[in-house]
Structures are given as structure tokens and as C-alpha cells.
Write an enzyme that holds these catalytic residues in place. Structure first.
Site, PDB file in Angstrom:
ATOM      1  CB  CYS A  84      -0.982  -0.033   1.163  1.00  0.00           C
ATOM      2  SG  CYS A  84      -2.332   1.162   0.976  1.00  0.00           S
ATOM      3  CG  HIS A 188      -4.078  -3.500   2.433  1.00  0.00           C
ATOM      4  ND1 HIS A 188      -3.174  -3.141   3.408  1.00  0.00           N
ATOM      5  CD2 HIS A 188      -4.621  -2.345   1.975  1.00  0.00           C
ATOM      6  CE1 HIS A 188      -3.181  -1.829   3.547  1.00  0.00           C
ATOM      7  NE2 HIS A 188      -4.050  -1.320   2.683  1.00  0.00           N
ATOM      8  CD  GLU A 190      -2.293  -6.438   4.824  1.00  0.00           C
ATOM      9  OE1 GLU A 190      -2.649  -5.268   5.103  1.00  0.00           O
ATOM     10  OE2 GLU A 190      -1.620  -6.736   3.818  1.00  0.00           O
TER      11      GLU A 190
END
Length: 222
Positions: A84, A188, A190
Site C-alpha cells: 500500500c 493489501h 494480508e
């Protein structure tokens, strides 16, 4: 993976560090959130997370001496992943808030998304199209897959050769980049379910290989 990779999540006070650390550990890495220079130099790979404004992020990296450390590790071909805002920091400069120099590891600039009529920031799942193969795309569907994005600006690589994948939100922009051992994703991983974890697993594998190669080189010169 021949050895468990040690990956340091660079801690400069910005970004969802804990969720990134947990995701890395889930896919087999030994991970720590740290700004300790010795730990960052010893790690097999680095992850630079980030949520917030580019100028503040660069100021904090500089105050902690982390900007020079990250660049030095990149020169030594250490695998580095920016996530990001962390991806945007890899570039030469950004126009966010005020013109600010970045780490300069990938040529290009960061500018506001050109998405007239659409809500900014761009928040949500977007289909990501792979433009070329990269070690971190190993195992991802060749025809693309969705990843979760949260951002208002986009990186503009100076060379198309550094673009690994693109997505579209009003305009088509680079959402995954790579130059040498330096990788960046605007999304992202994750927060991107199975495909995000698969991408992180590929990065962890790169770090394990780099760590093993360093160990062999050190043993040969001992």
C-alpha cells in the site's frame, strides 16, 4: 522451502503492522515488527507496510535512519516488499500533500488517481490482471484474481518493465510492481484471503532462498 525465512516488518509507526506479521507467520515465516537496525540487517527479507500520508511516512523513516537502511539492503539484493503506502514509498517521489522524495528504488512518481465520478479513496475488491510473470505471482491464476485495495493515489512506474499487474478504477494503473529484488503491491495481501496469502507465501520463499544463499556465501568465506 529449505529453511524458515526471517522477515522483518519495518516499524516506523504507520500501517497495519500486526496483521501483516500474522499473515507472514501464517504462511511459514518467522516475523518480527521492528525498527532495530541490527535486526533489520540480519533478516532474510523486509516488508515495508504503510497507511497514511507519504510525507509523514518519509519523515519518520528518515528520523529513524530507516530510509538509508532499506536502500542499503536493496543494493545487496535483499527481497523487499512494499504494501500500500509502503509500495508508494519505493518510488522517486509523490505529490501527496506536498512534493516529497521517496526511497528511489523504482523509477517513477506517485500521483492522485484519475477517477472522475468515482469515490476517492478507492476502497474495495478489484480484479487484478497479471501483465507478466514475477516470482511473487507464482501460483496465482494467470487470468487474474481480486485483491483488496484502499488508496487515493497510484504509482506511475517510469518503465513498463517494472509493472507486474494492473487494475482499474476510473483508469488502469499499476497495482503490482517489481524491480530486481524489490517488489510492491498497492493492495493489501494480508486482507485479500487465499490469493493474498499465496502471494505472501511466494515472497517468503524468495526470502528463504536469499537467506540460504547468504549462509552458503558466508560459510565459503569463513
Amino acid at each position: 522451502m529449505s529453511a524458515r525465512a526471517t522477515i522483518a516488518v519495518v516499524d516506523y509507526g504507520m500501517g497495519n503492522r500486526r496483521s501483516v506479521q500474522k499473515a507472514l507467520e501464517h504462511v511459514g515465516a518467522s516475523s518480527a515488527i521492528t525498527n532495530d537496525h541490527a535486526a533489520l540487517r540480519a533478516a532474510d527479507g523486509l516488508v515495508v507496510p504503510g497507511v497514511g500520508a507519504f510525507p509523514l511516512a518519509m519523515r519518520r523513516l528518515h528520523e529513524l535512519g530507516l530510509d538509508e537502511l532499506i536502500v542499503a539492503r536493496a543494493i545487496r539484493q535483499t527481497p523487499i516488499l512494499g504494501i500500500c503506502l509502503g509500495m508508494q514509498l519505493l518510488f522517486d517521489r509523490s505529490e501527496e500533500l506536498e512534493p516529497t522524495d521517496g526511497l528511489g528504488l523504482i523509477r517513477g512518481e506517485v500521483t492522485w488517481l484519475d477517477s472522475p465520478g468515482l469515490r476517492i479513496p478507492h476502497i474495495g475488491w478489484n480484479e487484478v490482471s497479471l501483465e507478466r510473470h514475477s516470482p511473487v505471482t507464482e501460483g496465482l491464476p494467470a487470468d487474474g484474481c481480486p485483491f483488496y485495495h484502499v488508496h487515493s493515489l497510484a504509482a506511475r512506474p517510469a518503465s513498463d518493465a517494472d509493472v507486474v499487474a494492473t487494475t482499474e478504477y476510473g483508469e488502469r494503473f499499476a497495482t503490482m510492481v517489481a524491480h530486481g529484488s524489490v517488489f510492491g503491491v498497492q493492495f493489501h495481501p494480508e486482507k485479500s484471503s487465499g490469493h493474498g496469502l499465496r502471494m505472501l507465501q511466494s515472497f517468503v520463499g524468495l526470502c528463504a532462498d536469499a537467506g540460504a544463499a547468504h549462509a552458503r556465501a558466508s560459510a565459503a568465506t569463513a
